[in-house]
Write a protein that holds these residues in place. Structure first.
Motif, PDB file in Angstrom:
ATOM      1  N   PRO A  75    -121.738  31.753   4.067  1.00  0.00           N
ATOM      2  CA  PRO A  75    -121.484  32.872   4.622  1.00  0.00           C
ATOM      3  C   PRO A  75    -119.789  33.267   4.726  1.00  0.00           C
ATOM      4  O   PRO A  75    -119.435  34.204   4.647  1.00  0.00           O
ATOM      5  N   HIS A  76    -119.206  32.101   4.881  1.00  0.00           N
ATOM      6  CA  HIS A  76    -117.669  32.188   5.224  1.00  0.00           C
ATOM      7  C   HIS A  76    -116.908  33.022   4.174  1.00  0.00           C
ATOM      8  O   HIS A  76    -115.892  33.776   4.710  1.00  0.00           O
ATOM      9  N   PHE A  77    -117.171  32.959   2.994  1.00  0.00           N
ATOM     10  CA  PHE A  77    -116.485  33.863   1.971  1.00  0.00           C
ATOM     11  C   PHE A  77    -116.706  35.352   2.414  1.00  0.00           C
ATOM     12  O   PHE A  77    -115.762  36.343   2.271  1.00  0.00           O
ATOM     13  N   PHE A  78    -117.709  35.779   3.055  1.00  0.00           N
ATOM     14  CA  PHE A  78    -118.184  37.200   3.258  1.00  0.00           C
ATOM     15  C   PHE A  78    -117.844  37.588   4.848  1.00  0.00           C
ATOM     16  O   PHE A  78    -117.556  38.598   4.865  1.00  0.00           O
ATOM     17  N   THR A  79    -118.069  36.396   5.799  1.00  0.00           N
ATOM     18  CA  THR A  79    -117.727  36.907   7.221  1.00  0.00           C
ATOM     19  C   THR A  79    -116.576  36.230   7.829  1.00  0.00           C
ATOM     20  O   THR A  79    -116.102  36.803   8.767  1.00  0.00           O
ATOM     21  N   HIS A  80    -116.263  34.928   7.436  1.00  0.00           N
ATOM     22  CA  HIS A  80    -115.229  34.518   8.061  1.00  0.00           C
ATOM     23  C   HIS A  80    -114.135  33.888   6.958  1.00  0.00           C
ATOM     24  O   HIS A  80    -113.884  32.659   6.889  1.00  0.00           O
TER      25      HIS A  80
ATOM     26  N   GLU B 230    -107.036  37.207 -11.509  1.00  0.00           N
ATOM     27  CA  GLU B 230    -108.547  37.274 -11.815  1.00  0.00           C
ATOM     28  C   GLU B 230    -109.386  37.018 -10.849  1.00  0.00           C
ATOM     29  O   GLU B 230    -110.622  37.316 -10.910  1.00  0.00           O
ATOM     30  N   GLY B 231    -108.984  36.864  -9.330  1.00  0.00           N
ATOM     31  CA  GLY B 231    -109.732  36.911  -8.403  1.00  0.00           C
ATOM     32  C   GLY B 231    -110.852  38.181  -8.195  1.00  0.00           C
ATOM     33  O   GLY B 231    -111.661  38.320  -7.327  1.00  0.00           O
ATOM     34  N   ARG B 232    -110.127  39.210  -8.568  1.00  0.00           N
ATOM     35  CA  ARG B 232    -111.072  40.447  -8.428  1.00  0.00           C
ATOM     36  C   ARG B 232    -112.125  40.680  -9.381  1.00  0.00           C
ATOM     37  O   ARG B 232    -112.682  41.658  -9.313  1.00  0.00           O
TER      38      ARG B 232
ATOM     39  N   ALA C 150    -121.732  40.735  -5.441  1.00  0.00           N
ATOM     40  CA  ALA C 150    -120.425  41.303  -5.970  1.00  0.00           C
ATOM     41  C   ALA C 150    -119.767  42.480  -5.756  1.00  0.00           C
ATOM     42  O   ALA C 150    -118.715  42.469  -5.624  1.00  0.00           O
ATOM     43  N   ASP C 151    -120.646  43.331  -5.567  1.00  0.00           N
ATOM     44  CA  ASP C 151    -120.242  44.500  -5.114  1.00  0.00           C
ATOM     45  C   ASP C 151    -119.582  44.583  -3.785  1.00  0.00           C
ATOM     46  O   ASP C 151    -118.493  45.070  -3.418  1.00  0.00           O
ATOM     47  N   ILE C 152    -120.320  43.996  -2.981  1.00  0.00           N
ATOM     48  CA  ILE C 152    -119.720  43.850  -1.752  1.00  0.00           C
ATOM     49  C   ILE C 152    -118.632  43.058  -1.443  1.00  0.00           C
ATOM     50  O   ILE C 152    -117.512  43.561  -0.812  1.00  0.00           O
ATOM     51  N   PHE C 153    -118.484  41.982  -2.280  1.00  0.00           N
ATOM     52  CA  PHE C 153    -117.232  41.165  -2.177  1.00  0.00           C
ATOM     53  C   PHE C 153    -115.936  41.939  -2.857  1.00  0.00           C
ATOM     54  O   PHE C 153    -114.881  41.437  -2.568  1.00  0.00           O
TER      55      PHE C 153
END
Ligand SMILES: [Zn+2]
Length: 570
Positions: free
Chosen positions: A486-491, A447-449, A188-191
């Motif tokens: 993966p896509h949420f984080f990389t693509h 809220e997405g944050r 979650a920190d990364i995101f």
């Protein structure tokens, strides 16, 4: 001009300093003959692209060799990002000439779009975002679980997650989810940081939301965010009821009161056979896979059979799993010699056949464009059409998997393989809608944050698109699922393409049920157009339409269910 004897091998040891002068020459040489200049630029892209592909293939075939790793990193980390920048520079030069042809126009539109989105202020932000992607990949790729006293990487649990023994499945699925959830806050920190930076990127480029920026950045000229929302709606109204019927049948066949996460077919959790049968084992190794696939491709179309024969003869297939190979499968291209290459890790499973059909579709797409398009920029039409090429091949080949048609299976196993393929298509569409709807919400809602709100919203979307499973208990199954996507984080936002393509591929398949030869001819014609037409025109050539609404989507779902009913009735 590129020297007549130039070869990608000349660039095998190249660093940026060796590549840069070529771009400098292309950026400054006189432009009195734009066509000749375009060919010169294209030929260099082919040369460099093939050198990069050769390094990738060499490394993924032997990841333990440090020299190969170094070469592959040199291309992917040092050369490729700089080459992309230089391509933007050359595209700007091309646009300034005002040169255009009808075939080039769709690509020029992409160049103009990218030019309009470019902001100096975003360059360092992209660098930060790339580092965060790598951080997630490192974290997720390094996760392990303790199985029978031994620490194993999470992918090694897959085989137990599909076990015929329900208790084993549950234990494997639980360990998998718990390993991800133990790192939930770090992920979650990364995101959080990625969401913050992506919003900043969008703001710099003058967009109200990162969602709208991402749609523009992906050159989505033929559909808008509102079309994606219609797709979500259609999935909810047509795919979800079909899935509930499948799950209900599954629950009955398994003799259960309720399906738990380890009993379902949703990517990460449980790919159990409903009758507890061992997995299908259609072949022993690549040596058996190749001649059977040769027969199958030839039956789809003799031209595809010849392409595959060329790949065999020229050593363009590396199919068997062996120690030291990188995981997964891909199709890459050698554009200088105009050939594709397929890499995969076959172990004798049903899914290996589907992987080779899929990558074969990509490879034949390359063959078609190499023959018909002389410029490298005119060959790749974007992910939506590229995946029609591969997903339609999976469906077009389905009638030939049985032994009497030259394929692998006796009639019972053939039915089992086809049921799992068709059910997988429907589960896939539901997952695509979940992933896409989640990202729309993350980047358009305040809220997405909030990390807790994100977990809650994902769970609500699972209720909407993936009902029929009892998720109760102490393990937060659903959060574990999204944290591992993966896509949420990389693509970000790269996913709905698969849904659009699958709906196109189903239409090609529907046409083939009426007239196989005619449907395949139209499909080949569309592949050969490469990137020279808009997405709706490419679909139309293939005999399909871009569909987002419940009625046309529902018709395709009904067709899949009809075939499932037939296969299950025998
Ligand atoms: Zn693909």
């Amino acid at each position: 001009m590129i020297e007549p004897h130039a070869s990608p091998n000349d660039l095998a040891q190249a660093g940026w300093a060796d590549v840069e002068p070529h771009y400098e020459r292309l950026a400054t040489s006189p432009l009195d003959d734009v066509e000749a200049w375009l060919h010169d630029w294209s030929r260099f892209e082919e040369l460099l692209g093939e050198a990069h592909s050769l390094a990738l293939v060499a490394y993924t075939c032997d990841t333990a060799d440090p020299g190969r790793e170094e070469a592959q990193l040199r291309f992917s980390r040092d050369i490729a990002p700089r080459a992309r920048e230089q391509n933007v520079r050359l595209a700007r030069r091309l646009l300034e000439t005002g040169y255009s042809t009808p075939r080039l126009e769709p690509q020029l539109r992409r160049f103009r779009n990218q030019e309009g989105l470019f902001r100096d202020a975003n360059v360092p932000l992209f660098g930060e975002l790339a580092s965060l992607s790598t951080a997630w990949q490192k974290l997720a790729g390094g996760l392990t679980a303790t199985w029978e006293g031994r620490a194993v990487p999470l992918p090694a649990l897959r085989v137990h997650e599909a076990s015929g023994d329900r208790a084993v499945r549950e234990r494997a699925c639980r360990l998998h989810a718990e390993a991800v959830l133990a790192r939930r806050d770090e992920i979650a920190d990364i995101f959080d940081e990625q969401v913050r930076l992506r919003r900043e990127v969008a703001g710099n480029a003058g967009f109200a939301s990162y969602r709208d920026y991402a749609h523009a950045e992906k050159n989505r000229f033929s559909y808008a965010p509102s079309d994606c929302a219609r797709f979500h709606d259609s999935v909810e109204r047509t795919v979800v009821p079909a899935i509930l019927r499948i799950l209900d049948r599954r629950r009955e066949r398994m003799g259960l009161d309720a399906l738990r996460p380890w009993d379902t077919v949703d990517g990460m959790y449980g790919t159990a056979d409903p009758l507890g049968r061992p997995p299908l084992r259609p072949f022993a190794g690549g040596g058996e896979l190749i001649p059977w696939m040769q027969a199958i491709f030839t039956r789809v179309d003799p031209v595809f059979g010849r392409y595959f024969e060329t790949m065999r003869a020229e050593d363009l297939l590396d199919l068997d799993s062996r120690p030291g190979k990188a995981p997964g499968g891909y199709c890459t291209s050698f554009p200088f010699r105009r050939r594709p290459f397929i890499f995969m890790n076959a172990t004798g499973m049903d899914s290996d056949i589907r992987t080779l059909l899929h990558e074969g579709g990509h490879a034949f797409h390359s063959f078609e464009t190499y023959t018909s398009q002389s410029l490298q920029f005119l060959r790749h039409p974007g992910a939506e059409m590229a995946e029609v090429g591969s997903m339609a091949m999976e469906l077009l080949a389905a009638p030939f998997l049985g032994r009497e048609a030259g394929g692998f299976y006796d009639p019972a196993d053939e039915r089992r393989s086809r049921v799992s393929h068709l059910e997988g298509i429907l589960f896939g569409l539901a997952h695509i809608a979940t992933v896409d709807a989640f990202q729309h919400w993350i980047y358009t809602s305040d809220e997405g944050r909030d990390r807790d709100a994100r977990d809650r919203h994902w769970a609500a979307l699972c209720d909407r698109f993936k009902p029929g499973v009892d998720w109760s208990g102490p393990t937060d199954w659903r959060t574990a699922r999204w944290l591992a996507q993966p896509h949420f984080f990389t693509h970000p936002f790269y996913y709905v393409e698969y849904g659009i393509a699958q709906l196109g591929a189903l239409q090609v398949w529907r046409n083939s049920l009426r007239d196989h030869g005619e449907a395949v001819a139209a499909y080949r014609e569309a592949l050969a157009l490469g990137a020279t037409r808009s997405l709706p025109e490419l679909f139309a050539t293939a005999g399909a339409r871009l569909v987002f609404d419940p009625e046309p989507v529902g018709e395709l779902v009904a067709l899949v269910e009809e075939h499932l009913a037939e296969l299950l009735a025998d």
